[in-house]
Design an enzyme around this catalytic site. Structure first.
Site, PDB file in Angstrom:
ATOM      1  N   MET A  27       0.844  -1.207   0.000  1.00 41.08           N
ATOM      2  CA  MET A  27       0.000   0.000   0.000  1.00 41.08           C
ATOM      3  C   MET A  27       0.874   1.250   0.000  1.00 41.08           C
ATOM      4  SD  MET A  27      -3.425  -0.859   2.054  1.00 41.08           S
ATOM      5  CE  MET A  27      -2.815  -0.594   3.689  1.00 41.08           C
ATOM      6  N   GLY A  28       2.161   1.103  -0.304  1.00 39.68           N
ATOM      7  CA  GLY A  28       3.039   2.267  -0.394  1.00 39.68           C
ATOM      8  C   GLY A  28       3.613   2.689   0.948  1.00 39.68           C
ATOM      9  N   ALA A  29       4.221   3.902   0.975  1.00 35.14           N
ATOM     10  CA  ALA A  29       5.003   4.366   2.141  1.00 35.14           C
ATOM     11  C   ALA A  29       6.022   3.273   2.483  1.00 35.14           C
ATOM     12  CB  ALA A  29       4.095   4.705   3.330  1.00 35.14           C
ATOM     13  N   LEU A  30       6.836   2.942   1.493  1.00 36.40           N
ATOM     14  CA  LEU A  30       7.701   1.762   1.578  1.00 36.40           C
ATOM     15  C   LEU A  30       8.816   1.945   2.606  1.00 36.40           C
ATOM     16  CD1 LEU A  30       8.034   0.882  -2.221  1.00 36.40           C
ATOM     17  CD2 LEU A  30       6.325   0.103  -0.578  1.00 36.40           C
ATOM     18  N   HIS A  34       9.237  -3.762   3.364  1.00 35.29           N
ATOM     19  CA  HIS A  34       8.853  -3.974   1.962  1.00 35.29           C
ATOM     20  C   HIS A  34      10.079  -4.355   1.131  1.00 35.29           C
ATOM     21  CE1 HIS A  34       5.695  -0.920   3.303  1.00 35.29           C
ATOM     22  NE2 HIS A  34       4.956  -1.942   2.920  1.00 35.29           N
ATOM     23  N   GLN A  58     -10.468  -2.127   2.110  1.00 34.38           N
ATOM     24  CA  GLN A  58     -10.055  -2.818   3.341  1.00 34.38           C
ATOM     25  C   GLN A  58     -10.055  -1.890   4.548  1.00 34.38           C
ATOM     26  OE1 GLN A  58      -6.126  -3.808   1.569  1.00 34.38           O
ATOM     27  NE2 GLN A  58      -5.353  -3.485   3.632  1.00 34.38           N
ATOM     28  N   GLN A 150      -3.495 -11.951   7.749  1.00 32.90           N
ATOM     29  CA  GLN A 150      -3.629 -11.664   6.315  1.00 32.90           C
ATOM     30  C   GLN A 150      -2.935 -12.756   5.494  1.00 32.90           C
ATOM     31  OE1 GLN A 150      -3.090  -7.572   4.627  1.00 32.90           O
ATOM     32  NE2 GLN A 150      -1.076  -8.349   4.094  1.00 32.90           N
ATOM     33  N   LEU A 181       8.817  -2.716  11.789  1.00 34.92           N
ATOM     34  CA  LEU A 181       8.597  -1.606  10.854  1.00 34.92           C
ATOM     35  C   LEU A 181       7.164  -1.655  10.346  1.00 34.92           C
ATOM     36  CD1 LEU A 181      11.866  -1.645   8.714  1.00 34.92           C
ATOM     37  CD2 LEU A 181      11.249  -0.110  10.561  1.00 34.92           C
TER      38      LEU A 181
END
Ligand code: AMP
Length: 273
Positions: A27-30, A34, A58, A150, A181
């Protein structure tokens, strides 16, 4: 690195590649978590595809969809420097239409733990992952063990729907002081960041107890709850790898999971024993 936002364009681009494809949905903001998924995907596949898509379905009403951190330009740079071949960067309209077909999380395993306080969350997760897997058609998809429920539900979906992809679980990356993290860590004030260290402390305590031969789940979770106090606890659970409750830790088949609220931020973490 190729950046593609259209699902059909991506499908076409990948169609005749005839190479193994490793896929990392995000979902980004890596962050480094990630990046470790990307590294593993690179080791095991000829081509690596990363998706960055903040999936609205979600998030429940009132959750942090609108304030979820967005770092598009930094994310692109991180992907490029990590050797990603294709970055899939769709808009909401590229993924969702109106009057949609969608996935339903299983009635038991989708509504315990995180699903208990976020009903319908996993419907959204499974729907978007199904779409993304159908678009990318990867050989392997890389998911973090940090989001254990998940990971469990996506693995279940792939198995029960006879899908042709290997799900590869990846270990949790932590800060030096033990905090896992998470893109949401930036919501924490310095004081909350300190408080959040109770989470890895509680998991460490559980590990120490187990190594000393204490296997009783009640005893372990009660010590963990003491460490986590006064944080608001959503759950502290000791489960087997199939997500059934365990009365006693079974080494090699156990996950100890915690979710708490620190300030207004939900943080989850776990250890696999
Ligand atoms: P997100 O962008 O938060 O949806 O996460 C995308 C993927 O990265 C998921 O499979 C997460 O489980 C995984 N992930 C998130 N945080 C970490 C971490 N600290 N270590 C390893 N994987 C992570």
């Amino acid at each position: 690195m190729k950046i593609i936002s259209s699902p059909l364009e991506l499908k076409n681009y990948l169609k005749n590649k005839n190479q193994t494809i490793g896929f990392v949905p995000t979902m980004g903001a890596l962050h480094e978590g990630h990046i470790s998924l990307i590294k593993k995907a690179k080791e095991q596949n000829a081509l690596v595809v990363v998706s960055i898509f903040l999936n609205p379905t979600q998030f429940l009403k009132g959750e942090d969809l609108d304030k979820y951190p967005k770092k598009d330009e930094a994310d692109k740079k991180i992907c490029e420097l990590s050797g990603v071949d294709v970055l899939f960067f769709p808009q909401v309209e590229d993924i969702y239409g109106v009057d949609e077909v969608s996935m339903l999380a299983p009635k038991v395993r989708g509504y315990v733990l995180e699903g208990a306080s976020r009903p319908s969350h996993f419907n959204g997760v499974l729907t978007v992952v199904m779409k993304l897997l159908n678009i990318v058609n990867p050989t392997r998809a890389y998911l973090g063990k940090k989001d254990a429920q998940q990971l469990n539900l996506i693995s279940l979906m792939v198995k029960q729907l006879f899908m042709d992809v290997e799900i590869v679980p990846v270990d949790t990356v932590r800060e030096k002081d033990g905090l896992a993290l998470s893109s949401r860590n930036i919501y924490l004030t310095p004081q909350e960041r300190e408080e959040a260290l109770k989470i890895p402390s509680s998991l460490r305590r559980a590990t120490v107890m187990v190594t000393r031969g204490v296997l009783d789940s009640k005893e372990i979770t009660s010590d963990m709850r003491e460490i986590l106090a006064p944080l608001e606890i959503f759950y502290v659970e000791i489960l087997d790898r199939e997500f059934n409750r365990l009365l006693d830790v079974e080494i090699g088949n156990t996950i100890i999971l915690v979710e708490v609220k620190v300030g207004t931020t939900r943080l989850l973490d776990n250890i696999w024993l």
